[in-house]
Scaffold this motif. Structure first.
Motif, PDB file in Angstrom:
ATOM      1  N   GLY A  90      31.792  41.874  39.746  1.00 55.46           N
ATOM      2  CA  GLY A  90      31.447  40.996  38.635  1.00 55.46           C
ATOM      3  C   GLY A  90      32.629  40.198  38.133  1.00 55.46           C
ATOM      4  O   GLY A  90      32.689  39.819  36.961  1.00 55.46           O
ATOM      5  N   LYS A  91      33.584  39.935  39.047  1.00 59.43           N
ATOM      6  CA  LYS A  91      34.800  39.217  38.665  1.00 59.43           C
ATOM      7  C   LYS A  91      34.606  37.710  38.821  1.00 59.43           C
ATOM      8  O   LYS A  91      34.038  37.236  39.798  1.00 59.43           O
ATOM      9  N   GLU A  92      35.115  36.958  37.853  1.00 58.43           N
ATOM     10  CA  GLU A  92      35.129  35.511  37.983  1.00 58.43           C
ATOM     11  C   GLU A  92      36.329  35.048  38.799  1.00 58.43           C
ATOM     12  O   GLU A  92      36.261  34.029  39.482  1.00 58.43           O
ATOM     13  N   ASN A  93      37.438  35.797  38.708  1.00 60.81           N
ATOM     14  CA  ASN A  93      38.603  35.455  39.507  1.00 60.81           C
ATOM     15  C   ASN A  93      38.424  35.944  40.938  1.00 60.81           C
ATOM     16  O   ASN A  93      37.676  36.891  41.198  1.00 60.81           O
ATOM     17  N   LYS A  94      39.093  35.300  41.858  1.00 58.95           N
ATOM     18  CA  LYS A  94      39.013  35.643  43.287  1.00 58.95           C
ATOM     19  C   LYS A  94      40.075  36.706  43.576  1.00 58.95           C
ATOM     20  O   LYS A  94      41.248  36.388  43.776  1.00 58.95           O
ATOM     21  N   ILE A  95      39.680  37.963  43.577  1.00 59.68           N
ATOM     22  CA  ILE A  95      40.620  39.074  43.746  1.00 59.68           C
ATOM     23  C   ILE A  95      40.939  39.288  45.222  1.00 59.68           C
ATOM     24  O   ILE A  95      40.260  38.761  46.110  1.00 59.68           O
ATOM     25  N   LEU A  96      41.968  40.086  45.474  1.00 60.80           N
ATOM     26  CA  LEU A  96      42.362  40.410  46.843  1.00 60.80           C
ATOM     27  C   LEU A  96      41.841  41.795  47.209  1.00 60.80           C
ATOM     28  O   LEU A  96      42.120  42.765  46.507  1.00 60.80           O
ATOM     29  N   PRO A  97      41.109  41.918  48.296  1.00 61.22           N
ATOM     30  CA  PRO A  97      40.600  43.232  48.708  1.00 61.22           C
ATOM     31  C   PRO A  97      41.708  44.112  49.282  1.00 61.22           C
ATOM     32  O   PRO A  97      42.429  43.692  50.193  1.00 61.22           O
TER      33      PRO A  97
END
Length: 274
Positions: A231-238
């Motif tokens: 549910g993140k708006e930012n593009k996180i790093l897996p």
């Protein structure tokens, strides 16, 4: 882009490297089974080649993205009060009270094809970002990329670089003390660093141009799909993809120079692992 025989060799190398990387990494038992199942296929790399030919707008790629999940492992348990702590702890001992998890690691759980493309990006595109990093950055540095292109080792060994990072801080502190100068060692940590990043697509345009530019869109779309699971708006790093290790290192580059220019420390070193 047309996938040539040379590209096929690169993809085969990327597969071998990511297989080796995950096999020897911690907390990746799940992927040992995944790779065993993947290797039952007759045309082992056919699906990856097909996706690369058709691009990020293809149904093949969208189907792979839809299969992205995550699995979690405890990172830290809450410590016992001083009154309950014991001198000896045995792993065979029955624990009367359940352990309470304090923090959790989230690892990407995705098709092998995504790992292959991530590794291909690492050795063909990430190498340019790694070259742009200074020697005081110790964690997740690529291993002799130019000298040994066919090596299955992707990153410098964790324990060697970690020890070097830690010991240099102590050695420089001792050096200052030997000169009758005071010193203070400060250690800072970014909480949930990989999941606090907002991957900007513009970053990829700053990477030196090559025939593998098209891989950038694949990496960005992976982060976009993975972020939605939380549910993140930012593009996180897996956590778990080799491409994330390179990008996580590069994202702190400006902070490195800000620390050095503002505080001018006698020694500065950074280590990113998650």
């Amino acid at each position: 882009m047309i996938i040539s025989e040379l590209n096929r060799k690169d993809i085969n190398l990327a597969y071998k490297k990511v297989k080796s990387y995950l096999y020897y990494s911690n907390n990746t038992t799940l992927y040992k089974l995944r790779f065993a199942e993947f290797e039952k296929r007759k045309n082992l790399l056919g699906s990856t080649l097909q996706v690369l030919r058709n691009g990020t707008d293809s149904e093949e790629w969208k189907n792979l993205l839809e299969k992205i999940r995550y699995y979690s492992l405890p990172k830290k348990f809450k410590t016992e009060p001083e009154s309950k702590k014991r001198i000896f702890i045995f792993n065979t001992e029955n624990i009367d009270e359940p352990l309470e998890v304090d923090s959790i690691f989230y690892y990407i759980d995705c098709p092998v094809e995504i790992h292959i493309i991530s590794m291909l990006w690492t050795i063909k595109r990430g190498v340019y970002l790694d070259k742009d990093l200074d020697s005081f950055i110790y964690g997740n540095r690529l291993f002799h990329t130019e000298q040994k292109n066919d090596s299955l080792q992707t990153f410098e060994k964790y324990y060697i670089k970690y020890t070097e990072w830690r010991d240099k801080a102590i050695e420089n502190s001792l050096l200052l003390h030997s000169q009758k100068r005071s010193s203070c060692i400060l250690s800072l940590d970014f909480k949930d660093y990989y999941h606090s990043i907002d991957l900007n697509e513009k970053l990829f345009s700053s990477i030196e141009s090559s025939s593998y530019n098209f891989l950038d869109k694949f990496i960005f779309s992976i982060s976009s799909s993975y972020s939605k699971l939380f549910g993140k708006e930012n593009k996180i790093l897996p956590i778990g993809l080799t491409s994330s290790n390179i990008l996580a290192n590069y994202y702190l580059k400006d902070i490195d120079y800000a620390f050095q220019n503002k505080f001018t420390p006698f020694y500065y070193g950074r280590y990113v692992d998650d």
